[in-house]
Design a protein around this motif. Structure first.
Motif, PDB file in Angstrom:
ATOM      1  N   VAL A  69     -19.333   5.862  -0.016  1.00  0.00           N
ATOM      2  CA  VAL A  69     -19.288   6.369   1.350  1.00  0.00           C
ATOM      3  C   VAL A  69     -18.200   7.417   1.517  1.00  0.00           C
ATOM      4  O   VAL A  69     -18.404   8.483   2.088  1.00  0.00           O
ATOM      5  N   PHE A  70     -16.990   7.135   0.993  1.00  0.00           N
ATOM      6  CA  PHE A  70     -15.846   7.973   1.304  1.00  0.00           C
ATOM      7  C   PHE A  70     -15.585   9.077   0.292  1.00  0.00           C
ATOM      8  O   PHE A  70     -14.818  10.002   0.559  1.00  0.00           O
ATOM      9  N   SER A  71     -16.205   9.034  -0.877  1.00  0.00           N
ATOM     10  CA  SER A  71     -15.917  10.040  -1.891  1.00  0.00           C
ATOM     11  C   SER A  71     -16.381  11.439  -1.503  1.00  0.00           C
ATOM     12  O   SER A  71     -15.919  12.425  -2.045  1.00  0.00           O
ATOM     13  N   GLY A  72     -17.317  11.520  -0.532  1.00  0.00           N
ATOM     14  CA  GLY A  72     -17.812  12.819  -0.110  1.00  0.00           C
ATOM     15  C   GLY A  72     -16.948  13.511   0.927  1.00  0.00           C
ATOM     16  O   GLY A  72     -17.249  14.614   1.345  1.00  0.00           O
ATOM     17  N   PHE A  73     -15.857  12.873   1.357  1.00  0.00           N
ATOM     18  CA  PHE A  73     -14.987  13.467   2.367  1.00  0.00           C
ATOM     19  C   PHE A  73     -14.097  14.537   1.744  1.00  0.00           C
ATOM     20  O   PHE A  73     -13.850  14.553   0.549  1.00  0.00           O
ATOM     21  N   CYS A  74     -13.571  15.388   2.616  1.00  0.00           N
ATOM     22  CA  CYS A  74     -12.538  16.313   2.166  1.00  0.00           C
ATOM     23  C   CYS A  74     -11.231  15.542   2.016  1.00  0.00           C
ATOM     24  O   CYS A  74     -11.091  14.434   2.530  1.00  0.00           O
ATOM     25  N   ILE A  75     -10.265  16.134   1.314  1.00  0.00           N
ATOM     26  CA  ILE A  75      -9.007  15.456   1.026  1.00  0.00           C
ATOM     27  C   ILE A  75      -8.294  15.034   2.303  1.00  0.00           C
ATOM     28  O   ILE A  75      -7.766  13.940   2.401  1.00  0.00           O
ATOM     29  N   GLY A  76      -8.262  15.918   3.317  1.00  0.00           N
ATOM     30  CA  GLY A  76      -7.496  15.656   4.520  1.00  0.00           C
ATOM     31  C   GLY A  76      -8.089  14.631   5.453  1.00  0.00           C
ATOM     32  O   GLY A  76      -7.525  14.321   6.497  1.00  0.00           O
ATOM     33  N   LYS A  77      -9.255  14.102   5.117  1.00  0.00           N
ATOM     34  CA  LYS A  77      -9.857  13.050   5.912  1.00  0.00           C
ATOM     35  C   LYS A  77      -9.844  11.730   5.159  1.00  0.00           C
ATOM     36  O   LYS A  77     -10.095  10.699   5.707  1.00  0.00           O
ATOM     37  N   MET A 107       0.848  -1.189   0.000  1.00  0.00           N
ATOM     38  CA  MET A 107       0.000   0.000   0.000  1.00  0.00           C
ATOM     39  C   MET A 107       0.887   1.243   0.000  1.00  0.00           C
ATOM     40  O   MET A 107       1.893   1.296   0.701  1.00  0.00           O
ATOM     41  N   SER A 108       0.518   2.236  -0.755  1.00  0.00           N
ATOM     42  CA  SER A 108       1.335   3.435  -0.889  1.00  0.00           C
ATOM     43  C   SER A 108       1.220   4.323   0.345  1.00  0.00           C
ATOM     44  O   SER A 108       0.292   4.195   1.150  1.00  0.00           O
ATOM     45  N   THR A 109       2.183   5.209   0.483  1.00  0.00           N
ATOM     46  CA  THR A 109       2.149   6.210   1.548  1.00  0.00           C
ATOM     47  C   THR A 109       1.530   7.488   0.978  1.00  0.00           C
ATOM     48  O   THR A 109       1.861   7.912  -0.128  1.00  0.00           O
ATOM     49  N   ILE A 110       0.644   8.100   1.731  1.00  0.00           N
ATOM     50  CA  ILE A 110      -0.122   9.249   1.246  1.00  0.00           C
ATOM     51  C   ILE A 110       0.056  10.427   2.181  1.00  0.00           C
ATOM     52  O   ILE A 110       0.457  10.270   3.346  1.00  0.00           O
ATOM     53  N   PHE A 111      -0.241  11.620   1.675  1.00  0.00           N
ATOM     54  CA  PHE A 111      -0.194  12.814   2.518  1.00  0.00           C
ATOM     55  C   PHE A 111      -1.275  13.783   2.074  1.00  0.00           C
ATOM     56  O   PHE A 111      -1.734  13.766   0.935  1.00  0.00           O
ATOM     57  N   ALA A 112      -1.676  14.666   3.010  1.00  0.00           N
ATOM     58  CA  ALA A 112      -2.635  15.740   2.710  1.00  0.00           C
ATOM     59  C   ALA A 112      -2.704  16.675   3.894  1.00  0.00           C
ATOM     60  O   ALA A 112      -2.498  16.253   5.040  1.00  0.00           O
ATOM     61  N   PRO A 113      -2.979  17.962   3.666  1.00  0.00           N
ATOM     62  CA  PRO A 113      -3.252  18.868   4.782  1.00  0.00           C
ATOM     63  C   PRO A 113      -4.597  18.515   5.406  1.00  0.00           C
ATOM     64  O   PRO A 113      -5.561  18.201   4.703  1.00  0.00           O
ATOM     65  N   ILE A 114      -4.671  18.547   6.716  1.00  0.00           N
ATOM     66  CA  ILE A 114      -5.919  18.201   7.406  1.00  0.00           C
ATOM     67  C   ILE A 114      -6.517  19.419   8.098  1.00  0.00           C
ATOM     68  O   ILE A 114      -7.452  19.289   8.892  1.00  0.00           O
ATOM     69  N   THR A 115      -5.994  20.600   7.805  1.00  0.00           N
ATOM     70  CA  THR A 115      -6.554  21.848   8.313  1.00  0.00           C
ATOM     71  C   THR A 115      -6.908  22.744   7.133  1.00  0.00           C
ATOM     72  O   THR A 115      -6.405  22.552   6.026  1.00  0.00           O
ATOM     73  N   GLY A 116      -7.786  23.699   7.378  1.00  0.00           N
ATOM     74  CA  GLY A 116      -8.184  24.625   6.328  1.00  0.00           C
ATOM     75  C   GLY A 116      -7.074  25.595   5.974  1.00  0.00           C
ATOM     76  O   GLY A 116      -6.109  25.787   6.723  1.00  0.00           O
ATOM     77  N   ARG A 117      -7.191  26.199   4.809  1.00  0.00           N
ATOM     78  CA  ARG A 117      -6.194  27.162   4.356  1.00  0.00           C
ATOM     79  C   ARG A 117      -6.396  28.524   5.028  1.00  0.00           C
ATOM     80  O   ARG A 117      -7.488  28.879   5.422  1.00  0.00           O
ATOM     81  N   GLY A 118      -5.289  29.264   5.107  1.00  0.00           N
ATOM     82  CA  GLY A 118      -5.381  30.636   5.580  1.00  0.00           C
ATOM     83  C   GLY A 118      -5.074  30.837   7.038  1.00  0.00           C
ATOM     84  O   GLY A 118      -5.011  31.974   7.504  1.00  0.00           O
TER      85      GLY A 118
END
Length: 422
Positions: free
Chosen positions: A414-422, A1-12
């Motif tokens: 189920v999961f496609s409606g999540f934001c990227i960081g979740k 399984m690959s390693t993934i990353f994403a910001p989990i907080t909003g911008r700004g």
């Protein structure tokens, strides 16, 4: 399984938290920080890559399986500038880490047994909650549904055990009350699920928001009323009849329930083609509304509400001296506080599940409906083997509710409606 990353907080914000998850997480963290920080302890470390100083970051690592996803996880608290995030993201991509897809962290948590589908959906609803009632349903409603589902599964397991006894020992002269108790248990479970299905529309309305429509004749004060409820100028107000030609609306919070209130074209017979289309659309919206605000100016009659839709009759322009009935004046504010209370009470009534498990999503409703149908079919059968087969069908449908079996085909939904960081 690959390693993934994403910001989990909003911008700004002043700080951006970047999450990594996957088998290479700890190695990559060590490369960027010059040495792996102690697990589950926040450590301030410089981030460097290819001779470049990227940032000073607060690093926390969560070795598997004690993490959100059940994999090795690291969280980098970076300074919130876009350039910082871009530089660190570029370094991670160079090291073979890919950006996460929407909901991928939560999907991995599900795959590693950290959450079931009900918990995942509750998290998505909590993230999307706009009002207090939605927040409460996401937390408390999910808990009540989880509790109800656990009870349903255990009762169904007991019922299936009793049914197997009837199948395995047909010649043992089991007392007749054994089968009577079995059928009673099936009926009770079916009826409880029917109650949950009956309450589902209220939970769905709370999750999605209600549609309230203002209906009345031209110059009845509909647009002025909308603006007063919204607290800002949403619709154009004019003394010229027929000013509103199309639906104009605003989303507001009424008693913790999200409500979209729509102003519509004034109802009258007209030869103006555009206005006639507006009237047609007004009636169509009214027919699909959850609740209607029927307004009438002094001396005018109230419009007729479509059958089956709750409504409130409101005399507008009370500043002109109208008495009798419920009246308001958007100009002076007379009656507006009471109107808000009445509308909030209506919104809360329309979203009240009356204590039943909160089935707020079509997938949940479908699973419970399939379970209820199989239980009902089992009650119609006298043959123990056939009844047992319907009970197994019910168990499979109920298992899909939490995602124990047969869920691969629904994970994307189920999961496609999540934001990227979740």
């Amino acid at each position: 399984m690959s390693t993934i990353f994403a910001p989990i907080t909003g911008r700004g914000g002043a700080v951006t938290v970047l999450r990594l998850s996957g088998p290479a997480t700890l190695d990559i963290t060590a490369k960027l920080t010059g040495g792996l920080p102690p697990p589950r302890r926040a450590s301030l470390r410089p981030l460097t890559h290819a001779g470049r100083h990227l940032d000073e970051a607060l690093i926390v690592t969560f070795p598997a399986p004690y993490s959100f996803t059940g994999e090795d996880v690291a969280e980098f608290s970076l300074h919130g500038g876009r350039a910082v995030l871009a530089a660190v993201s570029e370094a991670l991509a160079t090291l073979g880490v890919r950006p996460a897809e929407p909901g991928e962290f939560s999907r991995r948590a599900h795959q590693h047994g950290k959450m079931d589908l009900l918990e995942a959906e509750a998290m998505a609803d909590l993230i999307a909650a706009e009002t207090e009632a939605q927040r409460a349903m996401a937390l408390e409603g999910a808990t009540s549904l989880h509790t109800a589902c656990a009870s349903w599964r255990e009762r169904l397991r007991q019922i299936m055990a009793q049914q197997e006894a009837l199948i395995d020992f047909p010649d043992e002269d089991l007392p007749p009350e054994v089968e009577a108790a079995l059928l009673s248990g099936i009926a009770a479970l079916r009826d409880e699920m029917r109650a949950a299905l009956a309450a589902a529309p209220a939970a769905e309305r709370l999750r999605e928001g209600l549609e309230f429509v203002i209906l009345g004749a031209p110059n009845a004060g509909k647009s002025t009323l909308l603006n007063a409820l919204a607290g800002e100028d949403i619709a154009i107000v004019s003394d010229i009849p027929g000013t509103t030609r199309d639906a104009v609306g605003v989303r507001i919070d009424l008693g913790g329930v999200p409500v979209h209130i729509t102003d519509t074209a004034g109802l009258r017979n007209t030869v103006d083609v555009i206005e006639a289309e507006g009237v047609k659309r007004a009636r169509a919206r009214a027919a699909k509304a959850d609740f209607l605000l029927l307004v009438a100016a002094p001396g005018e009659d109230f419009p007729e509400a479509p059958s089956g839709i709750q409504s409130l009759q409101i005399h507008t322009k009370s500043d002109l001296g109208l008495t009798g009935g419920f009246s308001v004046s958007a100009k002076t504010g007379h009656g507006m506080a009471m109107l808000r209370e009445k509308l909030a009470a209506a919104a809360q009534e329309l979203t009240d599940t009356k204590g039943a498990a909160a089935l707020a999503r079509p997938r949940q409703i479908a699973c419970v409906r399939d379970t209820e149908a199989a239980l009902d079919a089992a009650l119609q059968l006298d043959d123990p083997e056939l009844r047992g087969e319907e009970l197994r069908t019910a168990a499979q449908a109920l298992a899909r509710l939490v995602g124990i079996i047969g869920v691969e085909e629904i994970l994307d939904a189920v999961f496609s409606g999540f934001c990227i960081g979740k």
